[in-house]
Enzyme design. Sequence first.
Site, short mmCIF file in Angstrom:
data_model
loop_
_atom_site.label_atom_id
_atom_site.label_comp_id
_atom_site.label_asym_id
_atom_site.label_seq_id
_atom_site.Cartn_x
_atom_site.Cartn_y
_atom_site.Cartn_z
N HIS A 205 0.83 -1.20 0.00
CA HIS A 205 0.00 0.00 0.00
C HIS A 205 0.87 1.26 0.00
O HIS A 205 1.99 1.26 0.52
CB HIS A 205 -0.93 0.00 1.21
CG HIS A 205 -1.94 -1.09 1.16
ND1 HIS A 205 -2.66 -1.50 2.27
CD2 HIS A 205 -2.37 -1.88 0.14
CE1 HIS A 205 -3.48 -2.48 1.93
NE2 HIS A 205 -3.31 -2.72 0.64
N GLU B 152 1.12 8.23 -3.26
CA GLU B 152 2.18 8.65 -4.17
C GLU B 152 1.80 9.89 -4.97
O GLU B 152 0.72 9.96 -5.55
CB GLU B 152 2.51 7.50 -5.12
CG GLU B 152 3.68 7.73 -6.04
CD GLU B 152 4.07 6.44 -6.75
OE1 GLU B 152 5.08 5.83 -6.35
OE2 GLU B 152 3.35 6.03 -7.69
N HIS C 251 -4.74 -4.44 -11.94
CA HIS C 251 -4.73 -3.29 -11.04
C HIS C 251 -3.35 -2.66 -10.93
O HIS C 251 -3.19 -1.56 -10.42
CB HIS C 251 -5.21 -3.70 -9.65
CG HIS C 251 -4.20 -4.46 -8.83
ND1 HIS C 251 -3.71 -5.68 -9.22
CD2 HIS C 251 -3.61 -4.16 -7.64
CE1 HIS C 251 -2.83 -6.09 -8.30
NE2 HIS C 251 -2.76 -5.20 -7.34
N GLY C 252 -2.34 -3.39 -11.41
CA GLY C 252 -0.97 -2.89 -11.34
C GLY C 252 -0.02 -3.82 -12.07
O GLY C 252 -0.45 -4.71 -12.81
N GLY D 175 1.98 -6.09 -10.79
CA GLY D 175 2.00 -7.46 -10.25
C GLY D 175 3.41 -7.85 -9.82
O GLY D 175 4.40 -7.46 -10.45
N LYS E 216 5.31 5.12 1.98
CA LYS E 216 4.90 3.78 2.37
C LYS E 216 4.94 3.61 3.88
O LYS E 216 3.99 3.14 4.48
CB LYS E 216 5.79 2.73 1.70
CG LYS E 216 5.63 2.68 0.19
CD LYS E 216 6.37 1.54 -0.44
CE LYS E 216 5.69 0.21 -0.18
NZ LYS E 216 4.40 0.09 -0.87
#
Length: 399
Positions: free
Chosen positions: A143, A146, A292-293, A295, A371
Amino acid sequence: MGNTQLDSGPAVTAAPSVITRYYSELSWIEGAAEQQLVQLLDVEGVDAVAAFPDLHPGKFGPVGVAIRSSRIHPAYVGNDIGCGMALFRLSIPERKLNIEKTAKRLRQLASDEWDAASDYLASAGLLPSLYPFSLGTVGGGNHFCEVLGVEDASEAFSGRKGDLFLLVHSGSRGLGEATFSNLDESRHLGMAADTPSAISYLEGHDLCVRWAALNRQAIAGRAAELIGCEASLVSDAPHNLISYEENRFVHRKGAALARPGDIVPVAGSRDSLSFVVAAKDDVSKAFNALSHGAGRKYDRATMRHRVGATKAEREALTRNAWGGRAIVEDRNLLLEEAGAAYKSSVHVVDELVKHGLVEKLAALKPLVTFKRADLHQEDHTAKDKLLLDRRKQRKSKRD
């Protein structure tokens, strides 16, 4: 069964095969992920699966998939119910962003003291006592919050070079964990949709999805206030959830909810580009889901031994090619979440484009990535002040 069943959406076109892979042989897919994917064919109620180029192994099943089933399978959503990515536009231009000052200010997101949390919950129609101390917090693992600049953009995108955006990846925190943990063995075996346990789970699930979306808004609001600007929502795309479509339950694990025309962020890493895409009509064939990203390419344990052997190497991991800065004040997390841990976000988005699922709108460069930070006494967080005051009071009474 709550909002989950009421969200019918557009018609889902049946996939030509039980598993449809929206990636080519050029994609980096671990054998363990493919094995988990195939094992879904034996799960009761599952009749079709869409797999995306960010596919990688997960705890209970593959991540980067949309699973269609006649039964409810909480394990294929996991404990972070409602987790997703939200993209916000910031009201200041990149030329006014001081990266080092912004990094210092965003460290304050590590504080779990946020006086407005209860009111924020109440204004959204949720109980003020519903995990207020977690609201507005990023959490751990992959998570983040940014700040990004525009590297490239099409005419169809609202942003241009020089604009700033904020990308938030977070979920339902302790609420999702409690909802998932309170289930019995049904979380592994699945449940018939008309059973009391399924109805109860879906009600809790829908609450988690609402709370998680609110959490991303709260994080963005806190971040914008710290930076000294406004944040306006562009897109919120949850990727751990269930929706009810065409008399079936679509379970998304690491697969963003995306209906035709939706704008969806696809995250890279703190060392690579993220993208903004628009879902095309054919996304309905993939059960209204997308990557979603990027990976994960390597698991967390592996990364601890692949990078950061020296202090200089670890310091280098907090910087990127765009002059960006990462706040990751935890050694293990710094290594586990290094850019090398992830696949190429460029390749993932290219595969989605080639398979006709999306149109690429923009590429965004990471400038400041928060982060985790370890706040010390000199940071004077509200919680620290309260603890210090109480100690002083106790000492005064003793004296």
